[in-house]
Structure formats: C-alpha cells, structure tokens
Motif scaffolding. Sequence first.
Motif, PDB file in Angstrom:
ATOM      1  N   ALA A 194      43.091  51.941  39.870  1.00 47.35           N
ATOM      2  CA  ALA A 194      42.576  51.189  39.010  1.00 47.35           C
ATOM      3  C   ALA A 194      40.847  51.099  39.158  1.00 47.35           C
ATOM      4  CB  ALA A 194      43.134  49.605  39.440  1.00 47.35           C
ATOM      5  N   ASP A 195      40.096  50.678  38.417  1.00 50.33           N
ATOM      6  CA  ASP A 195      38.827  50.354  38.203  1.00 50.33           C
ATOM      7  C   ASP A 195      38.493  49.009  38.116  1.00 50.33           C
ATOM      8  OD1 ASP A 195      37.795  52.950  38.311  1.00 50.33           O
ATOM      9  OD2 ASP A 195      38.169  53.182  36.231  1.00 50.33           O
ATOM     10  N   PHE A 196      37.822  48.344  39.065  1.00 52.07           N
ATOM     11  CA  PHE A 196      37.365  46.952  39.209  1.00 52.07           C
ATOM     12  C   PHE A 196      35.989  46.961  38.523  1.00 52.07           C
ATOM     13  CE2 PHE A 196      40.375  47.118  42.285  1.00 52.07           C
ATOM     14  CZ  PHE A 196      40.968  45.824  42.686  1.00 52.07           C
ATOM     15  N   GLU A 197      35.812  45.693  37.755  1.00 53.43           N
ATOM     16  CA  GLU A 197      34.549  45.173  37.538  1.00 53.43           C
ATOM     17  C   GLU A 197      34.124  44.101  38.255  1.00 53.43           C
ATOM     18  OE1 GLU A 197      32.348  45.040  33.478  1.00 53.43           O
ATOM     19  OE2 GLU A 197      33.149  42.809  33.832  1.00 53.43           O
ATOM     20  N   TRP A 198      33.380  43.938  39.185  1.00 51.12           N
ATOM     21  CA  TRP A 198      33.198  42.926  40.236  1.00 51.12           C
ATOM     22  C   TRP A 198      31.704  42.316  40.132  1.00 51.12           C
ATOM     23  CZ3 TRP A 198      29.687  43.189  43.990  1.00 51.12           C
ATOM     24  CH2 TRP A 198      29.095  44.518  44.325  1.00 51.12           C
ATOM     25  N   ARG A 199      31.553  41.174  40.647  1.00 48.33           N
ATOM     26  CA  ARG A 199      30.229  40.456  40.918  1.00 48.33           C
ATOM     27  C   ARG A 199      30.459  39.084  41.769  1.00 48.33           C
ATOM     28  NH1 ARG A 199      32.161  39.280  35.939  1.00 48.33           N
ATOM     29  NH2 ARG A 199      32.341  36.946  35.389  1.00 48.33           N
TER      30      ARG A 199
ATOM     31  N   GLU B 278      42.010  45.815  31.077  1.00 51.26           N
ATOM     32  CA  GLU B 278      42.526  44.388  30.245  1.00 51.26           C
ATOM     33  C   GLU B 278      42.791  43.321  31.120  1.00 51.26           C
ATOM     34  OE1 GLU B 278      45.903  45.894  27.977  1.00 51.26           O
ATOM     35  OE2 GLU B 278      46.961  46.357  29.762  1.00 51.26           O
ATOM     36  N   GLY B 279      42.630  43.296  32.534  1.00 46.98           N
ATOM     37  CA  GLY B 279      42.923  42.327  33.327  1.00 46.98           C
ATOM     38  C   GLY B 279      42.255  40.915  33.079  1.00 46.98           C
ATOM     39  N   ALA B 280      42.743  40.167  33.476  1.00 45.44           N
ATOM     40  CA  ALA B 280      42.144  38.679  33.529  1.00 45.44           C
ATOM     41  C   ALA B 280      41.221  38.593  34.667  1.00 45.44           C
ATOM     42  CB  ALA B 280      43.092  37.640  33.594  1.00 45.44           C
ATOM     43  N   LEU B 281      40.168  37.653  34.549  1.00 49.97           N
ATOM     44  CA  LEU B 281      39.245  37.388  35.694  1.00 49.97           C
ATOM     45  C   LEU B 281      39.800  36.729  36.648  1.00 49.97           C
ATOM     46  CD1 LEU B 281      36.208  37.241  36.722  1.00 49.97           C
ATOM     47  CD2 LEU B 281      36.067  35.054  35.437  1.00 49.97           C
ATOM     48  N   THR B 282      39.693  37.136  38.016  1.00 51.66           N
ATOM     49  CA  THR B 282      40.264  36.680  39.306  1.00 51.66           C
ATOM     50  C   THR B 282      39.146  36.283  40.184  1.00 51.66           C
ATOM     51  OG1 THR B 282      42.019  38.237  39.010  1.00 51.66           O
ATOM     52  CG2 THR B 282      41.892  37.038  40.976  1.00 51.66           C
ATOM     53  N   ARG B 283      39.389  35.179  41.103  1.00 50.72           N
ATOM     54  CA  ARG B 283      38.491  34.466  41.756  1.00 50.72           C
ATOM     55  C   ARG B 283      38.882  34.436  43.150  1.00 50.72           C
ATOM     56  NH1 ARG B 283      34.950  31.734  38.369  1.00 50.72           N
ATOM     57  NH2 ARG B 283      33.948  30.367  40.165  1.00 50.72           N
ATOM     58  N   GLU B 284      38.228  34.974  44.214  1.00 51.52           N
ATOM     59  CA  GLU B 284      38.532  34.804  45.439  1.00 51.52           C
ATOM     60  C   GLU B 284      37.360  34.116  46.388  1.00 51.52           C
ATOM     61  OE1 GLU B 284      41.127  35.407  47.002  1.00 51.52           O
ATOM     62  OE2 GLU B 284      42.230  36.662  45.498  1.00 51.52           O
ATOM     63  N   ALA B 285      37.697  33.014  46.832  1.00 54.66           N
ATOM     64  CA  ALA B 285      36.481  32.171  47.865  1.00 54.66           C
ATOM     65  C   ALA B 285      36.251  33.157  48.712  1.00 54.66           C
ATOM     66  CB  ALA B 285      37.005  30.864  48.289  1.00 54.66           C
ATOM     67  N   ALA B 286      34.923  33.094  49.169  1.00 62.53           N
ATOM     68  CA  ALA B 286      34.139  33.851  50.097  1.00 62.53           C
ATOM     69  C   ALA B 286      33.902  33.004  51.547  1.00 62.53           C
ATOM     70  CB  ALA B 286      33.094  34.722  49.639  1.00 62.53           C
TER      71      ALA B 286
ATOM     72  N   LEU C  54      34.242  37.506  42.214  1.00 64.60           N
ATOM     73  CA  LEU C  54      35.026  37.649  40.950  1.00 64.60           C
ATOM     74  C   LEU C  54      35.163  39.219  40.502  1.00 64.60           C
ATOM     75  CD1 LEU C  54      32.425  35.258  38.879  1.00 64.60           C
ATOM     76  CD2 LEU C  54      34.371  34.789  40.020  1.00 64.60           C
ATOM     77  N   TYR C  55      36.229  39.438  39.973  1.00 61.80           N
ATOM     78  CA  TYR C  55      36.703  40.750  39.747  1.00 61.80           C
ATOM     79  C   TYR C  55      37.673  40.711  38.608  1.00 61.80           C
ATOM     80  CZ  TYR C  55      40.986  40.291  42.612  1.00 61.80           C
ATOM     81  OH  TYR C  55      42.297  39.847  42.836  1.00 61.80           O
TER      82      TYR C  55
END
Length: 506
Positions: A113-118, A78-86, A72-73
């Motif tokens: 760009a700065d990412f907030e990820w988990r 102000e970006g929207a939450l994006t999901r990438e399957a692992a 998830l990042y």
Amino acid sequence: MRRGVLPSVFAVLVAGIALLSGSLGASAPAGAQSVEEGPVVQGTRFENSWPDSVVVTALVDDAAEVESVTFLYTILPEGALTREAAEINQGDVTRIRAEFPTRNPQLWIPAGADFEWRWEFVFESGEKFETEPEIWRYEDPRFEWQSLKEGDLEVVWYDDRGVAETMLREGLSALEEISPFLGLQELIPIKIYVWANTGDAREVERIESERFEESVITGGTRVLADLVHIYQPSRWVVRHELTHVLTKLAGEGPYGDLPAWLDEGMATLAEGDWLERRGGALQFAINNDQVLSLRSMESPSNLPGFVDIFYGQSAAIVLYLLGEYGNEKMNELFATFKEGSSVEDALNKVYGLSRDELDNDWRESVGLGPREVGEDRSTEIEDEVIAGPEVAEDEQSEMDSADGRTDRTDREAPADSDDDRDAAEQAAQSSQQDESESEQASDSRSEAEVAERTDEIQRRQDQRRSGPVFEAPAPFPWEYPLIGVAGALVLLSGLLLVRVLTPRRD
C-alpha cells in the motif's frame, strides 16, 4: 531651498520606518514563532515493526511553542484520512514519535500500500501548520523486493524473475482482453505483489479468526483498488484477481458492490481455462437441475460442494449476456451500476429483464425449464478463496474439514478436481433430498438445521467415491450383440488353446 527639503524628506523616512517597526512588533513580538514558516522537520523515519505496526519518528527545529503534533496519513488511492497523535520529547532537539497499527481485526494495511502522509503541528495560540504531503510505501520487510513495470502495470517480486515476467505478461493480456467488456478507456496504475508460496505469505493475510489462519489456503486476492496480492503464483490466479481491479473501477458505485455473479463471472471468464476447472461441476448441476438461482448468487458463500458450481455458473451467465446482447450492453450494465442502481433496476434498464426473467432465459439456453415460482436454492458461496493447482491434497482436506466451511474472506474457492466434482455431486444430491423433505416447512432455517445440513454435507464429502461425475451414456444399438460375439470368440480361443496344449495319444 534644497537644505530645507532634505531634512523634511529624512524626517518622513524616519517616521515611516518607526511606524513599520511598530506594526511588526505588534504582530510578531520578539521570540515568537511564524506560523507561515512552521517548524523545520529535519527528517522523518519509518520503522516497520512487521507485521503489527509502523513507528514514525522525526527531529524538529523551532518547535518550542508547539502544543501538539499529529501524524496524518491516507492509504491511496481511496482511503480515508487517519490521524495518530504523536509524542513530543523536548530537548536540545525536539523529537516526535507516532505509531499506527497495520494488522488487527479493526485495521488492516496490506503490504504494497502507498501512503500519502504529513505532520500537523498545533501552536499554543491555536494556529495550525502542516508539512507538505509525501508518499511512502509499506512493504513486507522480510524480503528484498524488485520491480518490473510496463504501461499501467507493475509487478513486484523477490524470488523468481521468470515468475514475475509471467505475471506481468498475463496481467497485461488480461487488462487488454477484459477492458473492452467493461467500457474502460483509461486505467489507473496497478501493482501486483508476488510471494513465492503460501508459507511466505501467511503473515500477509488479513486476520479474521484463528480458524481462518489455520485453514484458508489462498492463491491471491485484490486487497485495494489498485493492489493485488499473489500468494501462490499461477496464470489463472493473476488474471482472475486483476480483473477484480477492473470490475471495481468500472462498476462499483457509491451505494454498494456489484452482484457477486457479475463480478466473479467476469473474473472467472478472464481465467481463460475456467471450463477445465469449473466445467465439470457446472455440467453436473445442469444435468441434474441443481443450478443456483440468480437471486441467491448476488452474494457469495462457502457451502462445500457448491463453490465450483457458483463460479462456473457465474461465468456462464456473463457469457450468455455477452453472446445474446453484445459488448455495448455489458458496458452499459457496468456504467449503470457505477451510477448506483440496484440489480433489478440495472437489468431492467439495460436488458429489459427482471432477475427472474434473466434466470429463466439462461436456464432455457442450457436446456432447463423455467424455475418454479418460489423456488430458490439459496446458498452461501465463498468469495474469492483461491487455491492454486499446486495445493497439496492433505492441505485441501484440512481446509474442507474445518467445520464444513471456511471463514468469510475476499478470496476465490479452490480449483476444481475430480474429488471436488464428486463433492459437488454428493452435495447436490444431499440438497435435493433435503428440499424434498422440507417442501412443507418454512423457508427460514434455524441455526441447528443449518449446522445439521453442514454436517451431512461434510459426512458425504468424507465418503467421496472415485469415478466421473457425468451420467453414463445410453448403450448404442449393437453394443450387446457385439459383446456376445466377443465373448464367444474368447471362449472359442480358450478351447483351441486347450486343444493345442493337450498332448496327443498315439
């Protein structure tokens, strides 16, 4: 009595322990995973496959009962939450891998760009566990980046520290000068990434079309709410683009963008020397009553010959509002747009003017009469296609000749030059001729007519002449007599010279 009490107490304790053990056994059977604790992520690694994608990998302990993993990042601020399957590869150690694109027509993630990820883990039981969010910055890995920071502004560069210091100094000056016009009391942290030249920055730009890649020469652009790219360092480019960060922060509301004339007008004023580069085209348009209508300036376009008119006129309109009504009204205007008002409603609320009334008031301030009812010289003026003063003349010609226009992008137009002003003159004359020929025709134009119009403008640009764009002043009263006297003196001097050089006869 004591001997009776002790066995009783002991029996109670044993029973309590047995009850507690039974309770734990019911909620967490032997070998089960505790969702509250979750898997242990040993480390996450980012592999930057510039410029197309980023691969994220990690090693995970205690993941035997994990059914799926998602990366998830969110692109800050102000970006929207994006999901990438692992992908999950089980073994002695569980490996997880996710990949997301960074540069294609659908998704473009700008360098800087700065990412907030988990990571998100889903267990076989259906329960979920997420790791703590962390921050990672996506950068152009071809260069070794360095950073200068002061206050809310950070300048990141790799080539010339002196250029970076200039960008920082000019950026801080622009923030200080423009913020009061917009009513901004607090700023967000802002980043400026500086490339040495457009060649180094070619793969940094957003992909829109092959023609865009081949023909657009840019000086810089605001790419995120807190991020500016400088592709061709110059003082006016950084001031212009940094102002777009401020106008977005002060005025962009939930329902749309600011009108282009206000957004670009404020950014053009921030350049400081805008009159030197835009003033010639604007003055020609005023002298020949070829200025654009305010309605047509609410969205930008790329019609050759009108770009400098658009930016110069936008700055002049904003300057007129500041001069007539002051800073407080301008603060109120941006705040009104921030609330979501339309252009017409915002102007009425703040200034008590409609768009057409503001248009005519400004026209009167520059010596023009009111616009005729129904008259609307709508054009499409390119938004923020910037070319710095160092752009080579042959590169500029290639850009101008790409089907008579450049593709849609969020950049400013090339700086003004004598040739550009000539192009503005010829395009304006062409526009006037076309309008006179089509007074009885419908306002709407077919695609064929638009193509023909563009070809005509391009043909006139190819026939550019040298010389000033301004009209020659009327002769002063004694001009012709003085010319006659000067001519007579020249003739007399010639006769005397002949007399001196002619040998005398004895």
